[in-house]
Write a protein that holds these residues in place. Structure first.
Motif, PDB file in Angstrom:
ATOM      1  N   GLY A   1       3.791  -9.776  -2.649  1.00  0.00           N
ATOM      2  CA  GLY A   1       3.171 -10.764  -1.763  1.00  0.00           C
ATOM      3  C   GLY A   1       4.070 -11.117  -0.598  1.00  0.00           C
ATOM      4  N   THR A   2       5.366 -11.198  -0.853  1.00  0.00           N
ATOM      5  CA  THR A   2       6.319 -11.493   0.222  1.00  0.00           C
ATOM      6  C   THR A   2       6.314 -10.375   1.260  1.00  0.00           C
ATOM      7  OG1 THR A   2       7.687 -12.717  -1.329  1.00  0.00           O
ATOM      8  CG2 THR A   2       8.723 -12.031   0.729  1.00  0.00           C
ATOM      9  N   PHE A   3       6.341  -9.128   0.790  1.00  0.00           N
ATOM     10  CA  PHE A   3       6.335  -8.004   1.731  1.00  0.00           C
ATOM     11  C   PHE A   3       5.036  -7.928   2.521  1.00  0.00           C
ATOM     12  CE2 PHE A   3       9.663  -5.913  -1.016  1.00  0.00           C
ATOM     13  CZ  PHE A   3      10.660  -5.985  -0.065  1.00  0.00           C
ATOM     14  N   VAL A   4       3.950  -8.345   1.933  1.00  0.00           N
ATOM     15  CA  VAL A   4       2.657  -8.296   2.620  1.00  0.00           C
ATOM     16  C   VAL A   4       2.528  -9.452   3.605  1.00  0.00           C
ATOM     17  CG1 VAL A   4       0.171  -8.555   2.261  1.00  0.00           C
ATOM     18  CG2 VAL A   4       1.477  -7.014   0.812  1.00  0.00           C
ATOM     19  N   LEU A   5       2.999 -10.638   3.236  1.00  0.00           N
ATOM     20  CA  LEU A   5       2.772 -11.825   4.057  1.00  0.00           C
ATOM     21  C   LEU A   5       3.766 -12.006   5.202  1.00  0.00           C
ATOM     22  CD1 LEU A   5       1.714 -14.470   1.416  1.00  0.00           C
ATOM     23  CD2 LEU A   5       0.287 -13.239   3.021  1.00  0.00           C
ATOM     24  N   VAL A   6       4.974 -11.501   5.094  1.00  0.00           N
ATOM     25  CA  VAL A   6       5.969 -11.713   6.159  1.00  0.00           C
ATOM     26  C   VAL A   6       5.510 -11.118   7.489  1.00  0.00           C
ATOM     27  CG1 VAL A   6       8.299 -11.077   6.893  1.00  0.00           C
ATOM     28  CG2 VAL A   6       7.938 -12.086   4.650  1.00  0.00           C
ATOM     29  N   PRO A   7       5.058  -9.861   7.556  1.00  0.00           N
ATOM     30  CA  PRO A   7       4.570  -9.363   8.856  1.00  0.00           C
ATOM     31  C   PRO A   7       3.339 -10.127   9.339  1.00  0.00           C
ATOM     32  CG  PRO A   7       4.938  -7.529   7.348  1.00  0.00           C
ATOM     33  CD  PRO A   7       5.072  -8.784   6.558  1.00  0.00           C
ATOM     34  N   THR A   8       2.495 -10.542   8.419  1.00  0.00           N
ATOM     35  CA  THR A   8       1.301 -11.279   8.803  1.00  0.00           C
ATOM     36  C   THR A   8       1.668 -12.627   9.423  1.00  0.00           C
ATOM     37  OG1 THR A   8       0.159 -10.232   6.963  1.00  0.00           O
ATOM     38  CG2 THR A   8      -0.904 -12.130   7.943  1.00  0.00           C
ATOM     39  N   VAL A   9       2.654 -13.286   8.866  1.00  0.00           N
ATOM     40  CA  VAL A   9       3.097 -14.571   9.414  1.00  0.00           C
ATOM     41  C   VAL A   9       3.715 -14.367  10.795  1.00  0.00           C
ATOM     42  CG1 VAL A   9       4.752 -16.456   9.092  1.00  0.00           C
ATOM     43  CG2 VAL A   9       3.387 -15.664   7.170  1.00  0.00           C
ATOM     44  N   GLY A  10       4.470 -13.281  10.972  1.00  0.00           N
ATOM     45  CA  GLY A  10       5.038 -12.981  12.295  1.00  0.00           C
ATOM     46  C   GLY A  10       3.955 -12.746  13.322  1.00  0.00           C
ATOM     47  N   THR A  11       2.938 -12.005  12.941  1.00  0.00           N
ATOM     48  CA  THR A  11       1.811 -11.759  13.849  1.00  0.00           C
ATOM     49  C   THR A  11       1.096 -13.059  14.178  1.00  0.00           C
ATOM     50  OG1 THR A  11       1.532  -9.575  12.871  1.00  0.00           O
ATOM     51  CG2 THR A  11      -0.314 -10.436  14.142  1.00  0.00           C
ATOM     52  N   TYR A  12       0.929 -13.909  13.180  1.00  0.00           N
ATOM     53  CA  TYR A  12       0.281 -15.206  13.388  1.00  0.00           C
ATOM     54  C   TYR A  12       1.066 -16.046  14.392  1.00  0.00           C
ATOM     55  CZ  TYR A  12      -1.236 -19.968  12.399  1.00  0.00           C
ATOM     56  OH  TYR A  12      -1.671 -21.250  12.524  1.00  0.00           O
ATOM     57  N   MET A  13       2.387 -16.072  14.260  1.00  0.00           N
ATOM     58  CA  MET A  13       3.205 -16.868  15.174  1.00  0.00           C
ATOM     59  C   MET A  13       3.122 -16.307  16.604  1.00  0.00           C
ATOM     60  SD  MET A  13       4.258 -19.261  13.312  1.00  0.00           S
ATOM     61  CE  MET A  13       5.524 -20.046  14.237  1.00  0.00           C
ATOM     62  N   ASP A  14       3.135 -14.983  16.743  1.00  0.00           N
ATOM     63  CA  ASP A  14       3.001 -14.380  18.080  1.00  0.00           C
ATOM     64  C   ASP A  14       1.656 -14.727  18.706  1.00  0.00           C
ATOM     65  OD1 ASP A  14       5.495 -13.238  17.900  1.00  0.00           O
ATOM     66  OD2 ASP A  14       4.746 -11.271  17.250  1.00  0.00           O
TER      67      ASP A  14
ATOM     68  N   VAL B   1       7.675  -9.947 -15.768  1.00  0.00           N
ATOM     69  CA  VAL B   1       7.980  -8.816 -14.888  1.00  0.00           C
ATOM     70  C   VAL B   1       6.828  -8.588 -13.911  1.00  0.00           C
ATOM     71  CG1 VAL B   1       8.349  -6.316 -14.824  1.00  0.00           C
ATOM     72  CG2 VAL B   1       9.527  -7.708 -16.524  1.00  0.00           C
ATOM     73  N   ILE B   2       5.594  -8.660 -14.396  1.00  0.00           N
ATOM     74  CA  ILE B   2       4.438  -8.463 -13.522  1.00  0.00           C
ATOM     75  C   ILE B   2       4.356  -9.573 -12.480  1.00  0.00           C
ATOM     76  CG2 ILE B   2       1.912  -8.485 -13.474  1.00  0.00           C
ATOM     77  CD1 ILE B   2       1.984  -6.990 -16.148  1.00  0.00           C
ATOM     78  N   MET B   3       4.598 -10.798 -12.900  1.00  0.00           N
ATOM     79  CA  MET B   3       4.548 -11.922 -11.953  1.00  0.00           C
ATOM     80  C   MET B   3       5.640 -11.797 -10.889  1.00  0.00           C
ATOM     81  SD  MET B   3       1.924 -13.199 -12.734  1.00  0.00           S
ATOM     82  CE  MET B   3       1.539 -14.674 -11.949  1.00  0.00           C
ATOM     83  N   LEU B   4       6.849 -11.421 -11.280  1.00  0.00           N
ATOM     84  CA  LEU B   4       7.922 -11.224 -10.289  1.00  0.00           C
ATOM     85  C   LEU B   4       7.560 -10.097  -9.325  1.00  0.00           C
ATOM     86  CD1 LEU B   4      11.174 -11.671 -12.385  1.00  0.00           C
ATOM     87  CD2 LEU B   4      10.317 -13.150 -10.577  1.00  0.00           C
ATOM     88  N   GLY B   5       6.975  -9.031  -9.834  1.00  0.00           N
ATOM     89  CA  GLY B   5       6.544  -7.936  -8.976  1.00  0.00           C
ATOM     90  C   GLY B   5       5.480  -8.379  -7.984  1.00  0.00           C
ATOM     91  N   LEU B   6       4.545  -9.208  -8.440  1.00  0.00           N
ATOM     92  CA  LEU B   6       3.505  -9.714  -7.542  1.00  0.00           C
ATOM     93  C   LEU B   6       4.085 -10.633  -6.471  1.00  0.00           C
ATOM     94  CD1 LEU B   6       0.534 -10.377  -9.989  1.00  0.00           C
ATOM     95  CD2 LEU B   6       0.723  -8.603  -8.242  1.00  0.00           C
ATOM     96  N   VAL B   7       5.069 -11.437  -6.830  1.00  0.00           N
ATOM     97  CA  VAL B   7       5.710 -12.316  -5.843  1.00  0.00           C
ATOM     98  C   VAL B   7       6.431 -11.492  -4.783  1.00  0.00           C
ATOM     99  CG1 VAL B   7       7.571 -13.996  -5.537  1.00  0.00           C
ATOM    100  CG2 VAL B   7       5.895 -14.313  -7.358  1.00  0.00           C
ATOM    101  N   VAL B   8       7.166 -10.468  -5.190  1.00  0.00           N
ATOM    102  CA  VAL B   8       7.872  -9.606  -4.233  1.00  0.00           C
ATOM    103  C   VAL B   8       6.872  -8.865  -3.359  1.00  0.00           C
ATOM    104  CG1 VAL B   8       9.347  -7.566  -4.039  1.00  0.00           C
ATOM    105  CG2 VAL B   8       9.940  -9.376  -5.640  1.00  0.00           C
TER     106      VAL B   8
END
Length: 186
Positions: free
Chosen positions: A56-69, A47-54
């Motif tokens: 991490g996804t929420f944290v990294l998606v905007p960062t990846v968008g900013t990186y691409m821009d 449960v903790i690992m699944l929570g960390l993956v979710v």
């Protein structure tokens, strides 16, 4: 405390009067959802690992968008720098040409028609052959040759007449005219 003992199980023997029970195959077996869910145990670590993956996804998606821009902006700026560099190279080549005295002399002769002392210059204005030169056009009319009016006086009369003219009332379409007012008889 005593535990009750169960009688031992007898193996199922097919009797001649009763046929043996048929076993169900795996495809025909019914799966009970409660039984399946009850058999799956999820540990706290999963449960903790699944929570960390979710998370991490929420944290990294905007960062990846900013990186691409930012990568697109960098590419645009690099292309602008390349264009500017080519312009700088062209201007430096032009500056080098203008530092050559022969080039300056040639440009002065061609553009400004400068000559060296003692030289004779011949300028040819019509270098076209006689067949390619445009022919003079004849008069459009034989009657009109030159006007006999003073155009400046005509212009002043036209401007003063336009300024002194009263504006005309243009009737509007679709709007009825107001009823005429009665005037008292004299």
């Amino acid at each position: 405390m005593d535990r009750p003992t169960l009688p031992p199980r007898r193996p199922a023997v097919a009797s001649p009067s009763r046929p043996a029970p048929k076993r169900r195959t795996s495809s025909a077996r019914r799966v009970d959802a409660r039984e399946w869910l009850g058999g799956n145990r999820v540990s706290g670590f999963v449960v903790i690992m699944l929570g960390l993956v979710v998370l991490g996804t929420f944290v990294l998606v905007p960062t990846v968008g900013t990186y691409m821009d930012q990568r697109q902006q960098i590419q645009a700026l690099q292309s602008a720098v390349a264009v500017s560099q080519s312009e700088v190279d062209d201007l430096q080549a032009q500056r080098d040409r203008w530092s050559d005295p022969a080039y300056i002399t040639t440009q002065a002769r061609e553009r400004l028609y400068y000559t060296m002392p003692g030289e004779v210059v011949y300028l040819i204005e019509n270098d076209l052959p006689a067949s390619a030169t445009p022919q003079e056009q004849g008069d459009v009319s034989d009657e009109v040759g030159q006007t006999q009016t003073d155009w400046m006086a005509q212009l002043v009369r036209s401007v003063t007449a336009a300024g002194a003219a009263q504006t005309a009332v243009v009737p509007t379409i679709g709007v009825p005219d107001p009823a005429p007012t009665e005037q008292p008889a004299p």
